[in-house]
Design an enzyme around this catalytic site. Sequence first.
Site, PDB file in Angstrom:
ATOM      1  N   LYS A  85      51.017  12.305  67.209  1.00 50.83           N
ATOM      2  CA  LYS A  85      50.441  13.656  67.110  1.00 50.83           C
ATOM      3  C   LYS A  85      49.838  13.857  65.722  1.00 50.83           C
ATOM      4  O   LYS A  85      50.476  13.501  64.729  1.00 50.83           O
ATOM      5  CB  LYS A  85      51.565  14.673  67.356  1.00 50.83           C
ATOM      6  N   HIS A 125      47.582  20.234  63.520  1.00 48.98           N
ATOM      7  CA  HIS A 125      48.852  20.922  63.319  1.00 48.98           C
ATOM      8  C   HIS A 125      48.654  22.443  63.335  1.00 48.98           C
ATOM      9  O   HIS A 125      49.272  23.178  62.571  1.00 48.98           O
ATOM     10  CB  HIS A 125      49.468  20.473  61.986  1.00 48.98           C
ATOM     11  N   ARG A 141      51.693  28.451  69.176  1.00 46.31           N
ATOM     12  CA  ARG A 141      51.789  29.902  68.953  1.00 46.31           C
ATOM     13  C   ARG A 141      51.785  30.685  70.254  1.00 46.31           C
ATOM     14  O   ARG A 141      52.453  31.717  70.357  1.00 46.31           O
ATOM     15  CB  ARG A 141      50.641  30.370  68.053  1.00 46.31           C
ATOM     16  N   SER A 144      61.420  19.842  68.430  1.00 42.63           N
ATOM     17  CA  SER A 144      61.089  19.384  67.073  1.00 42.63           C
ATOM     18  C   SER A 144      62.306  18.806  66.355  1.00 42.63           C
ATOM     19  O   SER A 144      63.437  19.280  66.548  1.00 42.63           O
ATOM     20  CB  SER A 144      60.552  20.575  66.274  1.00 42.63           C
ATOM     21  N   TYR A 158      59.981  13.532  62.996  1.00 39.55           N
ATOM     22  CA  TYR A 158      59.458  13.391  61.638  1.00 39.55           C
ATOM     23  C   TYR A 158      60.300  12.313  61.007  1.00 39.55           C
ATOM     24  O   TYR A 158      61.530  12.293  61.180  1.00 39.55           O
ATOM     25  CB  TYR A 158      59.684  14.675  60.841  1.00 39.55           C
ATOM     26  N   THR A 181      54.960  12.804  64.679  1.00 40.98           N
ATOM     27  CA  THR A 181      53.943  13.639  64.028  1.00 40.98           C
ATOM     28  C   THR A 181      53.497  12.953  62.745  1.00 40.98           C
ATOM     29  O   THR A 181      54.308  12.663  61.864  1.00 40.98           O
ATOM     30  CB  THR A 181      54.497  15.049  63.762  1.00 40.98           C
TER      31      THR A 181
HETATM   32  C1  FMN Z   1      55.823  28.063  63.757  1.00 43.33           C
HETATM   33  C2  FMN Z   1      55.337  26.673  64.008  1.00 43.33           C
HETATM   34  C3  FMN Z   1      56.184  25.596  63.744  1.00 43.33           C
HETATM   35  C4  FMN Z   1      55.739  24.292  63.990  1.00 43.33           C
HETATM   36  N1  FMN Z   1      56.603  23.251  63.786  1.00 43.33           N
HETATM   37  C5  FMN Z   1      56.212  21.995  64.109  1.00 43.33           C
HETATM   38  C6  FMN Z   1      57.130  20.909  64.006  1.00 43.33           C
HETATM   39  O1  FMN Z   1      58.290  21.084  63.649  1.00 43.33           O
HETATM   40  N2  FMN Z   1      56.683  19.669  64.333  1.00 43.33           N
HETATM   41  C7  FMN Z   1      55.394  19.448  64.748  1.00 43.33           C
HETATM   42  O2  FMN Z   1      55.019  18.297  65.042  1.00 43.33           O
HETATM   43  N3  FMN Z   1      54.508  20.465  64.865  1.00 43.33           N
HETATM   44  C8  FMN Z   1      54.893  21.717  64.569  1.00 43.33           C
HETATM   45  N4  FMN Z   1      54.004  22.754  64.712  1.00 43.33           N
HETATM   46  C9  FMN Z   1      52.652  22.481  65.223  1.00 43.33           C
HETATM   47  C10 FMN Z   1      52.605  22.548  66.763  1.00 43.33           C
HETATM   48  O3  FMN Z   1      53.317  21.488  67.334  1.00 43.33           O
HETATM   49  C11 FMN Z   1      51.152  22.493  67.259  1.00 43.33           C
HETATM   50  O4  FMN Z   1      50.503  21.368  66.733  1.00 43.33           O
HETATM   51  C12 FMN Z   1      50.369  23.754  66.892  1.00 43.33           C
HETATM   52  O5  FMN Z   1      51.191  24.889  67.011  1.00 43.33           O
HETATM   53  C13 FMN Z   1      49.162  23.899  67.795  1.00 43.33           C
HETATM   54  O6  FMN Z   1      48.422  25.031  67.455  1.00 43.33           O
HETATM   55  P1  FMN Z   1      48.594  26.467  68.170  1.00 43.33           P
HETATM   56  O7  FMN Z   1      49.823  27.065  67.558  1.00 43.33           O
HETATM   57  O8  FMN Z   1      47.366  27.201  67.775  1.00 43.33           O
HETATM   58  O9  FMN Z   1      48.760  26.240  69.654  1.00 43.33           O
HETATM   59  C14 FMN Z   1      54.422  24.060  64.475  1.00 43.33           C
HETATM   60  C15 FMN Z   1      53.580  25.156  64.737  1.00 43.33           C
HETATM   61  C16 FMN Z   1      54.033  26.447  64.510  1.00 43.33           C
HETATM   62  C17 FMN Z   1      53.096  27.597  64.842  1.00 43.33           C
END
Ligand code: FMN
Length: 407
Positions: free
Chosen positions: A276, A300, A355, A136, A160, A186
């Site tokens: 994304k 997301h 997650r 990220s 981003y 994203t």
């Molecule tokens: C703690 C956390 C931080 C995240 N940070 C980002 C990020 O910095 N950039 C991004 O594109 N998505 C981020 N996401 C979204 C994830 O890339 C992804 O879309 C999402 O976790 C998918 O759902 P799931 O956690 O149920 O697998 C984040 C998700 C979580 C749980």
Amino acid sequence: MTRRRIPRWSELRPYLRSGPVRLSPVERRLAAAATVWDLRTVARRHVPRAVFDYVDGAAETEISLRRSRDAYARVEFIPSVLRDVSAVDLSTTILGRPASMPLVFAPTGFTRLMHQEGEPSVARVAGRMGIPYALSTLGTTSPEDLAAAAPQTDRWFQLYLWNDRDAGLELVRRARAAGFTALVLTADTPVAGARLRDVHNGFTIPPTLSVRTLIDIGLHPGWWFDKLTTEPLRFAVFSETGGTVADLINRVFDPTITVADLAWLRDAWDGPLVIKGIQTVEDARAVVDAGADAIVVSNHGGRQLDRSSTPLEQLQPVVAAVGDRAEVYIDGGVLSGADVIAAVAMGARAVLVGRAYLYGLMAGGERGVARAGELLRTEAVRTMQLLGVQEVGDLDNSRVRLRPPEA
Ligand SMILES: Cc1cc2nc3c(=O)[nH]c(=O)nc-3n(C[C@H](O)[C@H](O)[C@H](O)COP(=O)(O)O)c2cc1C
């Protein structure tokens, strides 16, 4: 009447457990986790509540996240029996590169908060598993350090864009120089979602010292010891800090970006471009017309717009609209290998999880991420075998349907 007798030693021996002896408490608790959900239970015990909630939580009423998970619960598999499933092959290609299964570790910001082993540990596990890992923009490891820590891993960089476009271009250049193979923009974060658990917990970056923090140090001494005795937590490519994650995003991210901006990004990055955060057929078409090689149908993980559409329900129309011109991935709510197989059968080229590996990371660092990966793979293989399908390429929508929501 039952006649009793004293058992012989040879009769007792089979009852005595002869599994491997695990001396490390971390290994014992990881081995005892039979599902990713079990890892979540372990994680909840081992990190401060604000950290767990930052990962586990979603926006506002968290309806998006619940619906994403419920959609997987509505999956009905349609198996064929009497097939030779002694050997099942999960391997595929993602963006033209071989992957051992249709899985990608999603970009997650501030990963060293969850465990000090942070992004390098997640990337190393991805490399050992033979799947891509996306770093990220909000990571706690720089692209260069990640490349050095996980040189064999297929590394993607998630971008981003913020107000300073030149800074974005500079990041793209650094990612290319550090050997990242794909760029993921994203698109669903023009402003921050309202993560209410973070608000209620008073969660800030870096964590601030309050009475509650001091009590927490007593409850989770291991986590705090690691935090206080290793490099201070900070964003790796980003000097902004302070306040909540939402404050930071709103202060720095650029809400004026449009599809037209994809043209200059396309020019700046000559490798595969992934967008994304797509939720509609119209947006899928627009970004593929603008040069995207792949899209992620995603809300997301429910962390942005609450009550937004449910990725698994959007997948088939999006695949029908652009699947012949771009790879279509999905994420949100995936917690098992069976979920992965369901999404692939419904048309996804690959599935991103966030997650699922973060629960592992919080439960036991790199070993916990590896356990999460092992569980996802074992469940995916078993699901294929029980479905009577030998190869990922043979999964199609004849294998799965979505039951209507229960009234
Ligand atoms: C703690 C956390 C931080 C995240 N940070 C980002 C990020 O910095 N950039 C991004 O594109 N998505 C981020 N996401 C979204 C994830 O890339 C992804 O879309 C999402 O976790 C998918 O759902 P799931 O956690 O149920 O697998 C984040 C998700 C979580 C749980």
